[in-house]
Design an enzyme around this catalytic site. Structure first.
Site, short mmCIF file in Angstrom:
data_model
loop_
_atom_site.label_atom_id
_atom_site.label_comp_id
_atom_site.label_asym_id
_atom_site.label_seq_id
_atom_site.Cartn_x
_atom_site.Cartn_y
_atom_site.Cartn_z
CB SER A 113 62.66 5.30 66.08
OG SER A 113 63.35 5.85 67.18
CE1 TYR A 135 61.12 8.34 72.58
CE2 TYR A 135 62.74 7.94 70.86
CZ TYR A 135 61.80 7.47 71.75
OH TYR A 135 61.54 6.13 71.81
CB THR A 161 57.53 8.89 71.85
OG1 THR A 161 57.17 8.20 70.64
CG2 THR A 161 57.60 7.88 72.98
CE LYS A 261 54.60 4.32 70.60
NZ LYS A 261 55.34 4.08 71.86
CG HIS A 285 58.35 3.31 75.45
ND1 HIS A 285 58.36 4.61 75.03
CD2 HIS A 285 59.40 2.73 74.84
CE1 HIS A 285 59.37 4.82 74.21
NE2 HIS A 285 60.02 3.68 74.07
#
Length: 398
Positions: A113, A135, A161, A261, A285
């Site tokens: 992440s 992100y 994402t 994603k 998620h």
């Protein structure tokens, strides 16, 4: 305090990993691992939907040796389960590094992440199959700088994402997470920590207490001080959500494997193919996005039939055992990504706990492949499943 499971650290199920994590971790820390949004409808359906699918077993002719290896975004993995990116893994001092070691020990890949608590360089140093998750946070230049840093660190691909609506309120309460872990925050959390001495002792090394890091070191240039988790989250909330043109731009800048994603719609799956994605993850998620979204396993089949010949299709959401993995593969997934399951393993027993969870996934998958009479995970198909007429959901195909 002695480890109560020292004589038998192995756990037989992911549910037992969850129970041990709950017993070991402070309440606020554990609560963050079971978080859903709103009423938790999607969170519950993600797991419950698997029980609606049955198997059509083959009782004679099982294969003595079975094969599990596959590839995801060009990377060979020993079996079709990989680590989904999750942020700030402060359930264990080694956090993402421990998870990366566990994944490497079991021959699989890891998504890291942007909100990880350890720098990507530390993670890629122990696992050479790391995909960096992005992100849409900040300017294009800032996003590209993070991607370049990941590339230099050895990341093999990007995971972008898209499934998040900044609504994490829950009907059953949300854990209070401090802005940063300073003396005042520790004082407030002291009653929780006092009744979980094993967790506190795990953070003592060389006679000194290591304060859990709630910063995001991968959002800045290498060596710089990362923002606090909430500072980064605020910046993310203030950044306009990406368009398909934005994702196309990033895809053009990144010359390696590229996953989108958060796909749940057929039209979005097709758009991901159009921009040149290497893979998509059918994901909501983990139930932490828009509550009321169907379980991902209900959406997988139609999406895989539509675009599975053009990109790697992965499933993320609700995987708790190897039989869940088998059902996803039978419906067209190339592999699955697990989140809560490995975090509970990490919370229960650190790196060994993550390895334990991965072993359970492989063992359970092996039993299903054997019971269905197959030689390889690649032989799994819809014919192996008993699928109720109203099981699957399809939308975005108009």
């Amino acid at each position: 305090m002695a480890n109560p499971w020292a004589k038998n650290p192995w756990f037989e199920t992911v549910h037992e990993a969850q129970r041990r994590a709950k017993k070991r971790l402070p309440k606020s820390v554990y609560s963050s691992l079971v978080a859903g949004t709103q009423a938790g409808i999607t969170l519950k359906d993600n797991t419950d939907a698997f029980s609606e699918l049955g198997f059509a077993p083959v009782v004679v002719g099982s294969q003595a040796d079975r094969e599990f290896s596959t590839t995801v975004m060009g990377q060979e993995i020993s079996f079709p389960v990989m680590i989904s990116p999750t942020g700030v893994q402060a359930v264990d001092p080694d956090g993402e590094v421990a998870v990366a070691r566990a994944a490497a020990a079991r021959g699989t890949a890891m998504g890291l992440s942007s909100f990880a608590s350890h720098p990507i360089e530390e993670v890629t140093a122990v696992n050479d199959k790391v995909f960096f998750q992005i992100y849409w946070l900040g300017t294009r230049d800032e996003i590209l700088a993070r991607a370049h840093r990941a590339k230099e660190a050895g990341a093999k691909g990007l995971i972008v994402t898209t499934d998040w609506v900044f609504n994490v309120g829950r009907d059953w309460g949300s854990p209070e997470i401090p802005e940063k872990v300073d003396f005042q925050a520790l004082l407030k959390l002291a009653p929780e920590i006092a009744v979980k001495p094993r967790y506190a002792l795990d953070w003592i090394r060389g006679g000194k207490v290591e304060i859990p890091d709630l910063t995001a070191p991968n959002l800045v240039h290498k060596g710089e001080q990362g923002p606090t988790f909430f500072g980064a989250y605020g910046q993310w909330m203030g950044t306009p959500p990406p368009t398909w043109d934005d994702l196309q731009w990033l895809r053009e800048q990144w010359d390696g494997p590229f996953m989108v994603k958060g796909i749940t719609r057929l039209d979005d799956a097709k758009r991901a193919v159009d921009i040149g994605a290497s893979a998509i993850s059918v994901s909501n998620h983990g139930g932490n996005n828009l509550d009321g979204t169907p379980a991902t396993i209900r959406l997988l089949g139609p999406i895989a039939r539509e675009v599975g010949g053009q990109v790697d299709v992965l499933l993320d959401g609700g995987i708790r055992r190897g039989s869940d993995v088998a059902k996803a593969l039978a419906l067209g997934a190339r592999a699955v990504m697990i989140g809560r399951a490995y975090l509970w393993g990490l919370g229960a027993n650190g790196q060994a706990g993550v390895e334990n969870v991965l072993d359970l996934m492989r063992m359970g998958l092996d039993g299903v492949v054997m019971g269905l009479g197959h030689k390889s995970v690649h032989d799994l198909s819809r014919d192996d499943l008993i699928i109720p007429d109203d099981f699957e959901r399809t939308f975005g195909d108009g």
